[in-house]
Write an enzyme that holds these catalytic residues in place. Structure first.
Site, PDB file in Angstrom:
ATOM      1  N   ASP A   1      -8.495   4.569  -1.755  1.00  0.00           N
ATOM      2  CA  ASP A   1      -7.888   3.342  -1.225  1.00  0.00           C
ATOM      3  C   ASP A   1      -7.188   2.566  -2.337  1.00  0.00           C
ATOM      4  OD1 ASP A   1      -7.267   0.971   0.132  1.00  0.00           O
ATOM      5  OD2 ASP A   1      -9.077   1.124   1.366  1.00  0.00           O
TER       6      ASP A   1
ATOM      7  N   HIS B   1      -2.371   1.179   7.177  1.00  0.00           N
ATOM      8  CA  HIS B   1      -2.591   1.267   5.735  1.00  0.00           C
ATOM      9  C   HIS B   1      -2.152   2.644   5.240  1.00  0.00           C
ATOM     10  CE1 HIS B   1      -4.256  -0.032   1.959  1.00  0.00           C
ATOM     11  NE2 HIS B   1      -5.115   0.972   1.895  1.00  0.00           N
TER      12      HIS B   1
ATOM     13  N   CYS C   1       0.823  -1.217   0.000  1.00  0.00           N
ATOM     14  CA  CYS C   1       0.000   0.000   0.000  1.00  0.00           C
ATOM     15  C   CYS C   1       0.853   1.262   0.000  1.00  0.00           C
ATOM     16  CB  CYS C   1      -0.961   0.004   1.185  1.00  0.00           C
ATOM     17  SG  CYS C   1      -0.170  -0.214   2.803  1.00  0.00           S
TER      18      CYS C   1
END
Length: 510
Positions: free
Chosen positions: A196, A178, A72
């Site tokens: 995201d 994240h 990520c």
């Protein structure tokens, strides 16, 4: 079921059963609002009218899904760097220069990131090392009001983007730490849009800014530090720096360690009474693979680029610089000229000449070009040379035939261009060739060392002279910027190697 029983019991043959997988997750709402929902679209429309979605369009144009569950941080950085149109200066695939997660391995090996993820500090380090301008804050270093102002600044511009490091649990989502870019802000509702990068899991979604702050204001158990956010923008001038570090090459790792750790000890422990003596001490103690390092830096792009048909736009872009292959150094001819004009370069060239040091790449490449042209033309009475040939990403701006040749030197091979020129020239190959030579690189490496490197010199006058030679105040503007960038990268990589990157998020200032 009958087939399964027959295969497994009667024929005693193992049967592989399909295992269940996961296809996305249901986005917990509230607190999040799906970007594509009716309410999400309304929030977007309101923010768009207020001018706080300007950064969204750049981000969404270059948006990507992280290619590994733990990538990520790398995916978020790739999206932002590409959205800012920062040229990585090295190839991704084919002829294309493009930021991809696989290229962001300077501050942490990819295999480590794949297994454990990456920390906030190392993503900041990567952003600095790619040439971007970075401002990074943990939540204990700023306030929610400052964060809101930063978010308004970035979402109202195409030239700045914000990456957030947060805990998913605060949003009732599965998982923990994240990274994702923030795509916009609705001031009336005080909500931020999270783009995201784990699109296989959750879609883009709006969240209350106060809740996002709470998610960032959490402890990363792997580092014991709070999470936070970083603002990433373009540097103040076109990227494509002269000497950009990459720690992929083993010879460079050894050279960097020598420069950072051994040089200060050597100059303080040995009796040095002149600049030439300092250079001698440093040069003669260089690791044995220094010549390998020189060849690695000065390798001419041949095999992969020689047959490319570059557009007029790309040719004009490359007129001011020569790209040398990955791990990439981008050589600006202007900056190289500035290197040659420094007093330190003159001292180094004088010393290398006195010890008979022969640059291993410039000499060999130029000689191979001339000999190749002679052989292929079938005429040994004509003297050919390559000095007038400009190789820019393998494109030779002169009429003639280009083939690939190999120079074998000291047991190693080096690809070079072999040119059959259509016209005879009277020039000679030599130290004025446009490729970086050993004395160029040795000069820049010493310039890049911090001033305190020379503080151990016992002779005060000599120490002052050495510091003056490497002083930023006496360097031309472009070379000064290149050297400062290299110094910062050296320090950032040192922090990562010593696991101190979490202690100070700012780029080192000299």
């Amino acid at each position: 079921l009958k087939v399964y029983l027959y295969e497994s019991l009667v024929r005693k043959k193992p049967v592989v059963m399909a295992t269940a997988g996961l296809y996305r997750r249901s986005l917990p709402s509230p607190p999040a609002i799906d970007f594509s929902s009716a309410e999400g679209k309304k929030i977007f429309s309101e923010a768009l009218q207020k001018g706080t979605m300007e950064g969204f369009f750049r981000l969404i144009s270059y948006f990507q899904t992280q290619s590994e569950p733990a990538y990520c941080g790398l995916a978020s950085l790739s999206v932002v760097l590409n959205a800012l149109s920062i040229d990585p200066g090295r190839k991704w695939k084919g002829p294309w220069r493009w930021f991809d997660e696989s290229m962001l391995d300077c501050c942490e090996p990819l295999e480590v990131v794949k297994a454990k993820g990456i920390s906030f500090g190392k993503v900041v380090c990567l952003a600095h090392c790619t040439g971007a301008k970075v401002e990074a804050f943990r939540t204990n270093q700023t306030t929610i009001a400052d964060f809101r102002n930063f978010l308004i600044k970035c979402s109202s511009s195409e030239n700045c983007h914000l990456i957030s490091s947060y805990d998913r649990g605060v949003f009732k989502q599965t998982g923990s730490g994240h990274f994702s870019p923030i795509g916009g802000y609705n001031a009336e509702r005080d909500m931020a849009l999270i783009l995201d990068v784990a699109r296989f899991k959750y879609p883009p979604h709006w969240v209350p800014l106060k809740l996002l702050w709470e998610a960032m204001d959490s402890i990363d158990q792997s580092t014991g530090k709070r999470r936070g956010f970083m603002l990433i923008s373009r540097p103040h001038r076109e990227p494509g720096l002269l000497y950009t570090l990459c720690c992929k090459d083993e010879s460079w790792i050894n050279i960097a360690k020598y420069l950072k750790e051994d040089v200060p000890r050597l100059v303080s422990s040995q009796h040095v009474d002149s600049v030439e003596k300092i250079i001698s001490v440093v040069f003669k103690s260089l690791p044995s693979n220094f010549n390998t390092f020189i060849r690695w830096v000065a390798e001419i792009r041949i095999t992969e680029d020689a047959k490319e048909n570059l557009s007029a736009e790309e040719k004009s872009r490359l007129n001011l610089k020569v790209y040398i292959p990955f791990p990439c150094f981008c050589l600006s001819q202007v900056v190289l000229k500035e290197v040659h004009e420094t007093e330190l370069f003159k001292h180094i060239s004088k010393f290398l000449s006195s010890v008979g040091y022969e640059d291993s790449m410039t000499f060999a490449a130029a000689k191979a070009c001339c000999q190749g042209a002679e052989i292929l033309s079938g005429c040994s009475s004509i003297e050919f040379c390559c000095r007038e040939v400009k190789c820019v990403n393998g494109v030779v701006e002169a009429e003639g035939t280009v083939v690939t040749g190999v120079v074998v030197r000291d047991g190693s091979e080096q690809n070079v261009d072999l040119l059959v020129p259509s016209t005879q020239t009277d020039c000679e190959y030599g130290p004025e060739a446009t490729y970086p030579a050993g004395n160029d690189l040795f000069t820049v490496l010493l310039l890049a060392l911090p001033p305190q490197t020379w503080s151990g010199i016992k002779d005060q006058a000599l120490m002052n002279e050495m510091k003056q030679l490497i002083s930023m105040a006496f360097l031309p503007t472009m070379l000064q910027e290149e050297v400062l960038h290299l110094r910062r990268q050296l320090q950032l990589l040192k922090r990562c190697q010593e696991n101190k990157e979490e202690e100070d998020l700012a780029a080192p200032a000299y």
